[in-house]
Design a protein around this motif. Sequence first.
Motif: not given
Length: 590
Positions: A512-513, A515-517, A520, A546-547, A549-550, A553-554
């Motif tokens: 999941k991380l 994917e978020d990265l 981003s 952006r990274m 921020d991701a 959130r993680f």
Amino acid sequence: MARDSRSRKKKASPSKKDGKLRYIPLGGLGEVGKNMYALEYEDSILVVDCGLMFPDDEMFGIDFVIPDIAYLEERKEKIVGIVITHGHEDHIGGLPFILPKIPSPLYGTKLTLGMVGNKLSEWAPAFTPDYREIRAGERVEMGPFSVRFIAVCHSVPDGVGLAIETPVGTVVHTGDFKLDPTPIDGRLTDYAAFSEEGKKGVLLLMSDSTNVERPGFTQSEHTLSGTIDRLFRQHRSRRIVISAFASNLHRVQQVVDAAARFNRKVVLVGRSMVKNVDLARELGYLHADDKTIVDIEDIGKVPPGSLVVMTTGSQGEPFSGLVLMSRGEHRVITLTEKDVVAIFATPIPGNEKMVSSTINRLFACGCEVVYEKEQAIHVSGHAAQDELRVMLNMVRPKFFVPVHGEYRHLVRHAKLAREMGVAPKNAFVLLNGDVLTLEKDKAVVKDRVQAGGIMVDGIALGEMQGSVLKERRELAEEGTVAVSLILTGEGTLASPPVFESRGFLHLEDAAKLREDLTVSVEKAVESLGAKAASDRELLETRIKGRMRDALRRFGRGRPMILPLVTVLGEKPLPERPRASSQGRGRRRKS
């Protein structure tokens, strides 16, 4: 030059012809190491010592720290001389990096200058120093200063204290000393000289504070002779490995003498040990029969029971002889259960962990280990409480500054001086950079100069708290995540970004991380359009933001983020010329 962020930026104004003397410590106060200070009178400056300090645990990859000499560099034409009290690293170690910046006559005894020469030939071979050899008992004029050199006993031979006559009054500096009644070389601390200065009147005394917390008197170096003999008698059939400071030539002399009595050969291990012993033998400070000293290459020709190895590494230095042996990485000597290792030193503050790790590895090798906690195999080279009292009683100064010690040592030494009759307001506990301004009947601290530390990392110099050290700390604590992406000339992604993690989370285990990265990075590229391919700095800043921020959130930490961007069709940057191997001592650019 880049500076320690703890340095004060406020500078004392240039000296005026006001008839006042200024004592300016640039190192050695509130710390063990990088001893250095200046005495300034009108247009003349006398510098004393120029040492280094070993790094603490937070200075990742740093070899050592030297004093910040910005104040002296700006006034180098005023320097009338640099005096070195003795040959320990915390008093001479900074010279290869500092002396070329403030070239001045360098005063020291024969052995001290020889040890300085060894360091300069290694670290600053292109620099030609102006050596001025002195002897204890001599007096030398340096501008308005008249310097009397006084013999003191310490753990390295040929040390001196100083009595410096100035137009304002006499300043006495003990140097590192102890009052050893039976020194190995027969060279006693000159009580009479210190007492004579006290009778004439001393304006300021600066005294060694290292052992102020120890009651009584420091034991004589001579007491170790019995310990060494006992070690040799108890282990007649085993190879003996002894680790000590390479500069403690008195201890080396005792081991060599014991080896001769017990018909053993001595092998020297460690570059500094070999250099110091060769120098001391050449100059007549250490006496050893040529038949007693064996080259390390011939070690296999000597039975283990007839051999003693004298090595560096008593402080757990990573590449020293003893540490390499403990790791099984020494090219000649392999330790086994048939060996006895004795560590004739106590850890310098800050080195305890390295020494403990070395001892544990030695036990793991199977050998018997003898160290200070277990047996009395080390005596200090510094004066304990009663010796400090004797010194205060001999010199009887009007003003007093404790030097050479951590802050608690300075406070306790100042208290001791007050107990010995120094007026409470006349005992000053100073920090590096404080300026003590002295008149004949008055002393005040009201100015500061820039004083801190400069890191030496391999062959480069840099900031104490600068970007390099900050990056190392972040890598050690948080790890790093690198993202590699390939862009077309139009600023679009040619393929999905690729992530690598070191010291952080394994991204393979966090789909999941990942994917978020990826999202981003894609959004960061899209937000810039065609500008993504042309403005690399802006793109990297946008990707990092952006990274982060991701990652926030993680709920994870804040690893260092390294974007690696390739643009298709872009010409590669020209290869940088390789740095010259002669560039030792250059500043690291951050």
